[in-house]
Structure formats: C-alpha cells, structure tokens
Design an enzyme around this catalytic site. Structure first.
Site, short mmCIF file in Angstrom:
data_model
loop_
_atom_site.label_atom_id
_atom_site.label_comp_id
_atom_site.label_asym_id
_atom_site.label_seq_id
_atom_site.Cartn_x
_atom_site.Cartn_y
_atom_site.Cartn_z
N LYS A 123 0.87 -1.18 0.00
CA LYS A 123 0.00 0.00 0.00
C LYS A 123 0.90 1.22 0.00
CE LYS A 123 -4.06 1.91 2.30
NZ LYS A 123 -5.13 1.62 3.26
N ASP A 271 -16.72 -0.58 -0.91
CA ASP A 271 -15.40 -0.99 -1.42
C ASP A 271 -14.45 -1.31 -0.27
OD1 ASP A 271 -15.85 1.95 -1.23
OD2 ASP A 271 -13.68 2.02 -1.43
P1 AMP Z 1 -10.23 4.70 0.75
O1 AMP Z 1 -11.03 5.86 1.23
O2 AMP Z 1 -8.85 4.61 1.33
O3 AMP Z 1 -10.97 3.41 0.84
O4 AMP Z 1 -9.96 4.98 -0.80
C1 AMP Z 1 -10.98 5.12 -1.74
C2 AMP Z 1 -10.39 5.05 -3.11
O5 AMP Z 1 -9.42 6.10 -3.30
C3 AMP Z 1 -9.67 3.76 -3.44
O6 AMP Z 1 -9.92 3.45 -4.79
C4 AMP Z 1 -8.22 4.11 -3.21
O7 AMP Z 1 -7.36 3.30 -3.95
C5 AMP Z 1 -8.17 5.56 -3.71
N1 AMP Z 1 -7.07 6.32 -3.10
C6 AMP Z 1 -6.97 6.77 -1.82
N2 AMP Z 1 -5.82 7.43 -1.64
C7 AMP Z 1 -5.15 7.43 -2.82
C8 AMP Z 1 -3.90 7.94 -3.27
N3 AMP Z 1 -3.08 8.63 -2.48
N4 AMP Z 1 -3.57 7.73 -4.56
C9 AMP Z 1 -4.37 7.05 -5.38
N5 AMP Z 1 -5.56 6.54 -5.02
C10 AMP Z 1 -5.95 6.72 -3.76
MG MG Z 2 -10.56 1.62 0.41
#
Ligand code: AMP
Ligand code: MG
Length: 519
Positions: A123, A271
C-alpha cells in the site's frame, strides 16, 4: 536460499486489462491491470510482524535481506511475483461512486505456504490505472496506523487483514491533512499487507452495474472456488446461496467483534468490505474511549454520523443489501439473497447476545437483558465512562456487595460520577441481582470476562504518540506499543500506562480524536 511459491490465481484465471498504460482510466471487461511498483530512493524497514513472517515461511533475517527488503519497498520482485492492481467500484457514503479500484495498492502475488494462500499487497507503492487524481502513495502517519491496527486487531482476535512490514521510503509527499488548503510535506511509507483474499463487495458491484454479467459470473465462481473451497462440492445455485449466507454470517460476526472491542472503522463504504468478513482498509478509524454510540473518528462523517460506532451493524447490513443487488443480476432466485440477509439478522442477534453476556460475566443471554444493557450504555455515555476500563474492571466487582469505587478509574469526570451515583447504584443492584440468579464460579467468571474485555486497545492517542516519535526518527515507542498490543488481555504492571484512559490533552488533538481521510 529458500524459494517461495506464488500461484497468482487471480491474474492467471480472471480476465486482465489488455492495456498496460499506467494512466488513470476506466478499465472495462477486466478485473485487474498489470502495474509495476514505483522504485523508492532509500528504503528503511522500520517495523515488521515476526509472527506473520513465520506464518508465511519467511525468516525474520530474510526479511532484511536485499531481495525481500527490495520487494517490500517496491524496488524489486522475487521470482514468481507478478504485480497487479484490481478493478472495483463501490458505494461511498451511500452514493454509487462508479469505478474506484486499487489506487494505491499493488498486489505482488499469492504466496502459498503450508497449503495456505497469502496475498501480499503493497500500500503506497505508486500509481495504478485506478489512482484517479491521487499519487498512489501513503504517508508515514497513516502507514503506522494501518500497520499497528492490523496487528492489534489480530491479537485481539478480530478478523482482519494483516501487516507484514512498514518501510520508510525516504521520500517526501505532499498532503493537505485537514483539507484546508495548507498542504505540507510528510515522509512517505509503504505497508505490505497480507490476507488470504483482498476481494471486496465492490469487486462484484462494478461488473453488475456495468452489465458485464459474464465477467461477474466468472468472478463469483472464481471467488467461491479459491476463497470458499469448502463450498465447492455443492450444485452451482446452491453453492452460491451458501456462499452469500456465509458472507452474511462472517460480516455479522465481524460487527459483533468491532462492538466488543470498541473499534470504529470510519469509512464503511462497500469498497471497504471484505468478502471474507475481515476488517480491511485502515483509514480514519478510531477506538472508543468514553462510551458513545454516536462517536465517529472521521471528520468527513462528523455531520452525517453515517459510520458512527452504534450504526456499524446497520451499515454492514445495508452494504450486504448492495452486494445482494449486484449478485441479483446473475442469481435468478432472489429468495436466496433475502435468506442471506435473514441469516445476517439471526447471526448478529445470537452473536451479540453471546458477546454481551461474556462481556458482562453472565452465564447466558436472556431477551430481558437487553433493557439492562440499554440502560448501561445510556449511563456510560451520560456520565462519561471509558468503555475498555469499565468492562475490564467490572470483573473485579464483588457482586454480593457491589461498590462503585472499583470502577472509579473508568470515569472521566468525578463531578459526573457523583451526579450519576444514584442511577449507577440502581443499575448495579439490578446487574448484581441478575448475575446472582445464574451464578458463575467466581474465578471462571473473571476468566471469561478477562478474555472478552481487553486490558489494552490501540487508543487513538497511543497510536499518535508512536507516530509523533517516529516522525522524529525514534521508533522505540512504536516497537513498545506493538509489544503491548501483542498481548492485549494480559495485564502487566509495567504496561499500566497503556491501560489508562485518554489524557485530557488528547481530547481535541488532531490524530487523537479527529481524523481525516487524507493519508
Ligand atoms: P479509501 O477511502 O482509502 O478506501 O480509498 C478510496 C479510493 O481512493 C480507493 O480506490 C483508493 O485506492 C483511492 N485512493 C486513496 N488514496 C489514494 C492515493 N493517495 N492515490 C491514489 N488513489 C488513492
Ligand atoms: Mg478503500
């Protein structure tokens, strides 16, 4: 040198993206894309889980050798590793958000050791076609939080993805931590997380929403075959029905476990829901200090409280309904799906009753105990009582002659303790009478309660202290905290400070009470 065996079934058996262009885009008709982790300048392994390494058949010496250190930092691949990012969608805060995908997670491969499958996933190792506007990176503070909490949850006995390693990349990353237009540079880091499967509800939702039904069917059959092999023998339709029931059952049990330890996930989007009922995606999560069913650690959720402590089970059910809708596009017998949701309700009620009985030191759960628990929760909230300390100390109460002072350490405010004294005395009278109607052996009661009610949990401020120290290059607090979290039910005098309630200074401090999704 030990060789490792990766069988990589996800990419070997499911359709992949023919384009290898690593640019944000919609990926249609495929479940994964080939990606390469982005190399980093000066990787430094600052923490690892020795128990997990052993489970994977990797000696801890080996973890520090250039081949593994290279793999864990995105600089090299071991033979058999074929990195990929997967495609999924999801409902975020109740709204369908379309394609999301592994925006900053890159799987290295599926390692097989002692007949067990362990997918290794970095990650923060750089961009993928699913990165949208993000940089694919992760900062040290959020990586420490993911690393610590994965392992803390595991040792608490809560189903979770694991974390093998925490690597400092040597790079600086821009983040606007409070979303207030003041970005700052922060150290970058990479966690290698590990689970038998990282398949999420959103993996099924996206092809269903897009009408890619052949792909959805393929993914369902694959998931059952790989991740639920015990169901493989049944006829196809029945197998799918058992499968959905099992997802509902494990998800219900997970909600009971989160309730037991006072964990609030913070972003229960579809997700972020694991098909195996594991806790997944540690972002703006938090732990209950003073008991409050309406508490959320996530500042983005402060107004709606959609994902607050007390709503988690209802949200899990809502998420299962969204999964059922997705599966309903290819499963014709919809009664199978409502049967699964009924299974959720039944499992949840049963497991919650059993858990509360153990938490309270009752020999069993009666319907009539609900009102006693409701009164307890209301009193704990109003009089500001620490959840972990209260339940841990409840085991020391002499139920034949209850004295509230045993629980004094759990109160945040002595004035409130005085103010609510009469109500507490009345509640204890009722509780002790209930305990005495079907008494436990005193020692047995204490043993049951002490293995249900942890002494140490990853309080938000404890994690923040470890982060603050690590940011200055001092990793000792992180190591010690990991050590404490390895045995959360074992009280030790030298760790007394980790069992104390949240100090006043931490009440309104960023990272200790309020967290944003910025990570
Ligand atoms: P999360 O809120 O962490 O579940 O993320 C929601 C979505 O945003 C997922 O598709 C993650 O892969 C994407 N995401 C979160 N942070 C980043 C980042 N720094 N770069 C690229 N994608 C991100
Ligand atoms: Mg996520």
């Amino acid at each position: 040198m030990t060789a490792y065996y990766f069988d990589n079934r996800f990419i070997n058996e499911l359709p992949g993206d023919p384009l290898t262009l690593n640019q944000p885009r919609q990926v249609l008709g495929a479940l994964w894309s080939t990606v390469t982790p982005q190399p980093v300048c000066s990787p430094q392994l600052i923490a690892y889980s020795a128990e997990l390494a052993e489970l994977l058949g990797i000696s801890t010496d080996r973890l520090m050798q250039p081949d593994w250190l290279g793999a864990l930092s995105g600089n090299a691949l071991l033979t058999g590793m074929t990195p990929f990012a997967t495609c999924y969608g999801g409902h975020q805060f109740g709204q369908w958000a379309g394609q999301l995908g592994d925006g900053r997670a890159i799987s290295l491969g599926e390692l097989i050791h002692h007949d067990q499958r362990w997918e290794l996933q970095l990650k923060g190792a750089g961009k993928t076609p699913y990165s949208r506007r993000g940089d694919g990176k992760a900062v040290l503070r959020s990586s420490i939080r993911e690393f610590l909490c994965s392992e803390a949850m595991f040792h608490l006995g809560v189903p979770t993805t694991r974390a093998l390693s925490l690597v400092l990349t040597g790079e600086q990353i821009w983040r606007d931590m409070f979303y207030d237009g003041h970005p700052q540079q922060e150290p970058g880091a990479i966690v290698c997380r590990v689970a038998p499967s990282f398949i999420r509800f959103g993996h099924f939702q996206l092809p269903a929403m897009r009408g890619e039904l052949a792909l959805l069917n393929q993914l369902i059959d694959f998931t059952i075959d790989r991740d639920f092999p015990h169901l493989s023998a049944s006829p196809a339709e029945q197998r799918r029905m058992q499968w959905f029931r099992e997802i509902c059952t494990t998800t219900a049990k997970l909600m009971v476990e989160w309730t037991r330890v006072g964990f609030v996930h913070g972003v229960m989007n579809t997700d972020n829901m694991s098909i195996l009922g594991l806790t997944i995606d540690y972002g703006p999560y938090g732990w209950i200090d003073n008991f409050d069913l309406h508490w959320t650690p996530n500042t983005t959720d402060a107004e709606g409280l959609r994902y607050c402590f007390g709503r988690q089970p209802a949200i899990a059910r809502w998420n299962l309904q969204r999964l059922a809708e997705a599966l309903g596009t290819v499963i014709t017998d919809h009664s199978m799906l409502s049967d699964g949701l009924a299974q959720f309700d039944q499992t949840f009620a049963q497991a919650m009753g059993d858990m509360l009985a153990a938490k309270l030191g009752l020999t069993g759960w009666h319907e009539s105990d609900s009102s006693m628990v409701d009164q307890l929760f209301a009193l704990m909230t109003e009089s500001e009582v620490d959840m972990t300390i209260f339940f841990r100390h409840l085991a020391d109460l002499d139920v034949s002659a209850p004295d509230l002072s045993v629980l004094r350490p759990a109160f945040y405010d002595s004035v409130k303790m005085k103010h609510y004294r009469e109500r507490w005395d009345a509640w204890f009278a009722q509780y002790c009478q209930r305990v005495m109607t079907a008494p436990f052996d005193i020692e047995e009661r204490k043993a049951v309660m002490n293995r249900t009610n942890p002494c140490y949990v990853l309080r938000n401020y404890l994690a923040q202290q470890a982060i603050d120290a690590a940011t200055t290059g001092d990793y000792q607090p992180l190591q010690t905290l990991m050590q404490v979290m390895r045995e959360p039910y074992q009280e030790r005098p030298e760790w007394a400070s980790y069992a104390e309630k949240r100090p006043d200074w931490a009440k309104q401090k960023a990272g200790c009470s309020m967290l944003s999704c910025s990570s």
